[in-house]
Design a protein around this motif. Structure first.
Motif, short mmCIF file in Angstrom:
data_model
loop_
_atom_site.label_atom_id
_atom_site.label_comp_id
_atom_site.label_asym_id
_atom_site.label_seq_id
_atom_site.Cartn_x
_atom_site.Cartn_y
_atom_site.Cartn_z
N TYR A 146 2.88 5.96 5.70
CA TYR A 146 1.72 5.42 5.45
C TYR A 146 0.83 5.07 6.56
N HIS A 158 0.84 -1.09 0.23
CA HIS A 158 -0.05 -0.17 -0.12
C HIS A 158 0.92 1.02 0.20
N ALA A 159 1.72 1.24 0.88
CA ALA A 159 2.92 2.59 1.06
C ALA A 159 3.43 2.61 -0.43
N ARG A 170 0.00 8.45 8.42
CA ARG A 170 -1.11 9.29 7.73
C ARG A 170 -2.46 8.48 7.68
N THR A 171 -2.32 7.12 7.76
CA THR A 171 -3.56 6.41 8.02
C THR A 171 -4.20 6.73 9.38
N LYS A 189 2.62 2.00 -3.44
CA LYS A 189 1.68 2.52 -4.38
C LYS A 189 1.60 3.97 -4.39
N ARG A 190 1.82 4.71 -3.24
CA ARG A 190 1.62 5.94 -3.01
C ARG A 190 2.98 6.58 -2.86
N MET A 214 5.37 5.97 -0.70
CA MET A 214 5.73 6.40 0.76
C MET A 214 6.25 5.18 1.50
#
Length: 84
Positions: free
Chosen positions: A32, A21-22, A35-36, A24-25, A27
């Motif tokens: 990540y 997930h990180a 920020r979540t 993909k951004r 980060m």
């Protein structure tokens, strides 16, 4: 703003998902996760503020309009079948 260390033990599968997930951004996993957490905290505080506003003004009021001053809502008017 002061920062503090927070340690977290993660299972390997969860860490890999977080890395994905990180990535993909663009980060780091740490950014990540932070920020979540910030987003979740904001969502919770925003919902609380909305709930408090609705209790204060009432749910029937329109945007920026206290319930006591809210005009009655007109029923939805539909044209007759033959009118376009």
């Amino acid at each position: 703003m002061e920062s503090t260390v927070f340690s977290l033990r993660l299972d390997g599968e969860l860490l890999e998902r977080l890395r994905g997930h990180a990535a993909k951004r663009g980060m780091s996993v740490q950014d990540y996760v932070v920020r979540t957490l910030i987003r979740e905290d904001f969502d919770e505080r925003f919902k609380t503020a909305v709930d408090e506003t609705e209790r204060f003004y009432g749910k029937e009021a329109g945007p920026g309009e206290p319930a006591a001053l809210a005009a009655p809502r007109a029923p939805h008017i539909r044209p007759s079948a033959g009118i376009a």
